[in-house]
Design a protein around this motif. Structure first.
Motif, PDB file in Angstrom:
ATOM      1  N   VAL A 151     -37.234  40.576  25.095  1.00 18.42           N
ATOM      2  CA  VAL A 151     -37.893  41.612  24.306  1.00 18.42           C
ATOM      3  C   VAL A 151     -38.435  42.701  25.224  1.00 18.42           C
ATOM      4  O   VAL A 151     -38.639  42.476  26.422  1.00 18.42           O
ATOM      5  CB  VAL A 151     -39.036  41.015  23.453  1.00 18.42           C
ATOM      6  N   PRO A 152     -38.699  43.886  24.699  1.00 17.42           N
ATOM      7  CA  PRO A 152     -39.285  44.946  25.523  1.00 17.42           C
ATOM      8  C   PRO A 152     -40.617  44.508  26.129  1.00 17.42           C
ATOM      9  O   PRO A 152     -41.343  43.701  25.537  1.00 17.42           O
ATOM     10  CB  PRO A 152     -39.482  46.094  24.521  1.00 17.42           C
ATOM     11  N   GLU A 154     -43.439  45.842  26.286  1.00 18.93           N
ATOM     12  CA  GLU A 154     -44.631  46.102  25.477  1.00 18.93           C
ATOM     13  C   GLU A 154     -44.891  45.027  24.422  1.00 18.93           C
ATOM     14  O   GLU A 154     -45.984  44.965  23.840  1.00 18.93           O
ATOM     15  CB  GLU A 154     -44.529  47.454  24.789  1.00 18.93           C
ATOM     16  N   LEU A 155     -43.899  44.168  24.168  1.00 20.80           N
ATOM     17  CA  LEU A 155     -44.069  43.113  23.176  1.00 20.80           C
ATOM     18  C   LEU A 155     -44.227  41.728  23.787  1.00 20.80           C
ATOM     19  O   LEU A 155     -44.358  40.738  23.061  1.00 20.80           O
ATOM     20  CB  LEU A 155     -42.880  43.098  22.206  1.00 20.80           C
ATOM     21  N   GLN A 156     -44.220  41.648  25.087  1.00 20.13           N
ATOM     22  CA  GLN A 156     -44.272  40.338  25.722  1.00 20.13           C
ATOM     23  C   GLN A 156     -45.631  39.663  25.612  1.00 20.13           C
ATOM     24  O   GLN A 156     -45.737  38.449  25.781  1.00 20.13           O
ATOM     25  CB  GLN A 156     -43.844  40.460  27.187  1.00 20.13           C
ATOM     26  N   GLN A 157     -46.676  40.428  25.333  1.00 22.67           N
ATOM     27  CA  GLN A 157     -48.015  39.857  25.195  1.00 22.67           C
ATOM     28  C   GLN A 157     -48.603  40.137  23.807  1.00 22.67           C
ATOM     29  O   GLN A 157     -49.808  40.225  23.639  1.00 22.67           O
ATOM     30  CB  GLN A 157     -48.949  40.428  26.279  1.00 22.67           C
ATOM     31  N   THR A 158     -47.756  40.255  22.823  1.00 19.64           N
ATOM     32  CA  THR A 158     -48.229  40.590  21.483  1.00 19.64           C
ATOM     33  C   THR A 158     -48.393  39.341  20.629  1.00 19.64           C
ATOM     34  O   THR A 158     -48.073  38.218  21.052  1.00 19.64           O
ATOM     35  CB  THR A 158     -47.258  41.574  20.803  1.00 19.64           C
ATOM     36  N   THR A 159     -48.885  39.518  19.423  1.00 16.17           N
ATOM     37  CA  THR A 159     -49.057  38.424  18.465  1.00 16.17           C
ATOM     38  C   THR A 159     -47.827  38.343  17.567  1.00 16.17           C
ATOM     39  O   THR A 159     -47.324  39.358  17.104  1.00 16.17           O
ATOM     40  CB  THR A 159     -50.309  38.648  17.595  1.00 16.17           C
ATOM     41  N   ALA A 206     -41.450  49.426  12.879  1.00 17.43           N
ATOM     42  CA  ALA A 206     -40.402  49.319  13.897  1.00 17.43           C
ATOM     43  C   ALA A 206     -39.601  48.042  13.677  1.00 17.43           C
ATOM     44  O   ALA A 206     -40.060  47.105  13.015  1.00 17.43           O
ATOM     45  CB  ALA A 206     -41.006  49.338  15.300  1.00 17.43           C
ATOM     46  N   LEU A 207     -38.415  48.027  14.237  1.00 14.74           N
ATOM     47  CA  LEU A 207     -37.486  46.918  14.068  1.00 14.74           C
ATOM     48  C   LEU A 207     -36.949  46.521  15.434  1.00 14.74           C
ATOM     49  O   LEU A 207     -36.575  47.376  16.233  1.00 14.74           O
ATOM     50  CB  LEU A 207     -36.337  47.374  13.161  1.00 14.74           C
ATOM     51  N   LEU A 208     -36.932  45.211  15.685  1.00 10.95           N
ATOM     52  CA  LEU A 208     -36.308  44.712  16.909  1.00 10.95           C
ATOM     53  C   LEU A 208     -34.830  44.495  16.639  1.00 10.95           C
ATOM     54  O   LEU A 208     -34.469  43.740  15.731  1.00 10.95           O
ATOM     55  CB  LEU A 208     -36.950  43.394  17.349  1.00 10.95           C
ATOM     56  N   THR A 209     -33.981  45.163  17.412  1.00  5.96           N
ATOM     57  CA  THR A 209     -32.544  45.059  17.185  1.00  5.96           C
ATOM     58  C   THR A 209     -31.826  44.693  18.485  1.00  5.96           C
ATOM     59  O   THR A 209     -32.271  45.055  19.573  1.00  5.96           O
ATOM     60  CB  THR A 209     -31.974  46.386  16.667  1.00  5.96           C
ATOM     61  N   PRO A 268     -30.352  41.618  25.201  1.00  7.27           N
ATOM     62  CA  PRO A 268     -31.615  42.374  25.229  1.00  7.27           C
ATOM     63  C   PRO A 268     -31.909  42.985  23.854  1.00  7.27           C
ATOM     64  O   PRO A 268     -31.005  43.468  23.166  1.00  7.27           O
ATOM     65  CB  PRO A 268     -31.359  43.463  26.267  1.00  7.27           C
ATOM     66  N   LEU A 269     -33.172  42.943  23.464  1.00  8.94           N
ATOM     67  CA  LEU A 269     -33.598  43.520  22.199  1.00  8.94           C
ATOM     68  C   LEU A 269     -34.292  44.855  22.455  1.00  8.94           C
ATOM     69  O   LEU A 269     -35.017  45.011  23.448  1.00  8.94           O
ATOM     70  CB  LEU A 269     -34.555  42.573  21.469  1.00  8.94           C
ATOM     71  N   THR A 270     -34.067  45.790  21.565  1.00 14.00           N
ATOM     72  CA  THR A 270     -34.706  47.102  21.700  1.00 14.00           C
ATOM     73  C   THR A 270     -35.541  47.375  20.459  1.00 14.00           C
ATOM     74  O   THR A 270     -35.302  46.830  19.383  1.00 14.00           O
ATOM     75  CB  THR A 270     -33.646  48.210  21.850  1.00 14.00           C
ATOM     76  N   LEU A 271     -36.518  48.240  20.623  1.00 16.05           N
ATOM     77  CA  LEU A 271     -37.449  48.574  19.553  1.00 16.05           C
ATOM     78  C   LEU A 271     -36.988  49.875  18.897  1.00 16.05           C
ATOM     79  O   LEU A 271     -36.895  50.911  19.559  1.00 16.05           O
ATOM     80  CB  LEU A 271     -38.843  48.717  20.138  1.00 16.05           C
ATOM     81  N   LEU A 272     -36.685  49.807  17.625  1.00 18.78           N
ATOM     82  CA  LEU A 272     -36.199  50.974  16.885  1.00 18.78           C
ATOM     83  C   LEU A 272     -37.269  51.412  15.898  1.00 18.78           C
ATOM     84  O   LEU A 272     -37.607  50.698  14.955  1.00 18.78           O
ATOM     85  CB  LEU A 272     -34.905  50.629  16.151  1.00 18.78           C
ATOM     86  N   GLN A 273     -37.802  52.605  16.109  1.00 20.25           N
ATOM     87  CA  GLN A 273     -38.855  53.108  15.240  1.00 20.25           C
ATOM     88  C   GLN A 273     -38.264  53.577  13.912  1.00 20.25           C
ATOM     89  O   GLN A 273     -37.166  54.072  13.842  1.00 20.25           O
ATOM     90  CB  GLN A 273     -39.589  54.282  15.918  1.00 20.25           C
TER      91      GLN A 273
END
Length: 274
Positions: A151-152, A154-159, A206-209, A268-273
């Protein structure tokens, strides 16, 4: 009591409490009478209950349920129903997952968890205002393996929240109470159903794709895409914004790519706004 539902018990309470002398001879009351082995006289479309028969109904119902149905049904969980004397505590309106959520990652108010660990918490214990980003997932095995996805940063330490498929009432309540300041990220299968869930139900920002490699496209299941007619029709009419190009690509290639294959191929996953 196995055949009596909460609806049946409420109907008996209404008759007893309001001292009704007749009720509709419908399927509900036919089931009640069959379960309690009562044979009230019938008059046209009604079953008749005089004072003596109401007294018998009350006594038989209490013997079968463990609770005096002259009193209203309690509001509470199964433990409260057991304490009140119900033999079948499952007639409680509160289901086991109601008010609880399943989370992993960095959870406000808790110490750093091992990446593989998830916790089930009362919704009331969460500081929702402290959240900045919330990732929502529906597949339990993928939720359990969240820490293994690429994951990106910025999401590695998220809930991360397990939303479930109707069994996690607490997650629905959490999403309803989520402050508008929290960024909601959906991570679903890449197919019409997943996109509709992210857009219509979650209203995610946002969507993880996955990055669409030829090897990942090869494991797409076209039959699954073809069966998702309602989701396709929804997406054709929806204002998708930043997701429009992704939907066009999914539609053109008839893609239905599961999260498990994204993990298996270490995509790899990317964040799509949106």
């Amino acid at each position: 009591m196995a055949g009596l539902t909460r609806g049946h018990l409420k109907a008996v309470h209404e008759l007893l409490y309001h001292r009704k002398d007749k009720v509709a001879a419908n399927a509900q009351w036919q089931t009640i009478c069959a379960q309690l082995e009562l044979s009230p006289p019938r008059q046209g479309k009604f079953l008749l209950f005089d004072g003596a028969l109401r007294k018998e109904l009350r006594q038989v119902a209490e013997a079968v349920t463990g609770y005096d149905l002259m009193s209203p049904l309690p509001e509470g969980d199964r433990n409260l129903y057991a304490k009140a004397g119900f033999l079948n505590e499952k007639v409680s309106p509160v289901k086991p997952n109601q008010g609880y959520v399943l989370l992993k990652g960095q959870i406000p108010g808790l110490p750093q968890l091992d990446p593989a660990v998830s916790v089930r918490l009362p919704l009331t214990s969460l500081a929702l205002g402290a959240l900045e980003t919330l990732v929502v997932m529906e597949n339990l095995d993928s939720f359990d393996s969240w820490h293994r996805y690429l994951v990106p940063a910025e999401l590695q330490q998220t809930t991360v929240l397990y939303r479930g498929h109707g069994t996690m009432a607490g997650s629905k309540a959490l999403l309803a109470e989520l402050p508008a300041s929290v960024r909601l990220v959906a991570f679903t299968d890449l197919d019409p159903a997943g996109l509709r869930t992210a857009h219509a139900e979650l209203k995610a920002q946002a969507l993880l794709t996955p990055q669409l490699s030829s090897s990942l496209i090869k494991v797409s299941v076209r039959d699954d895409f073809n069966h998702q007619h309602e989701a396709q029709a929804y997406l054709e009419k929806a204002e998708l914004g930043g997701w429009q190009a992704l939907w066009e690509r999914v539609k053109a290639a008839k893609l239905s790519i599961k999260q498990q294959h994204m993990l298996a191929q270490a995509v790899p996953l990317t964040l799509l706004q949106r």
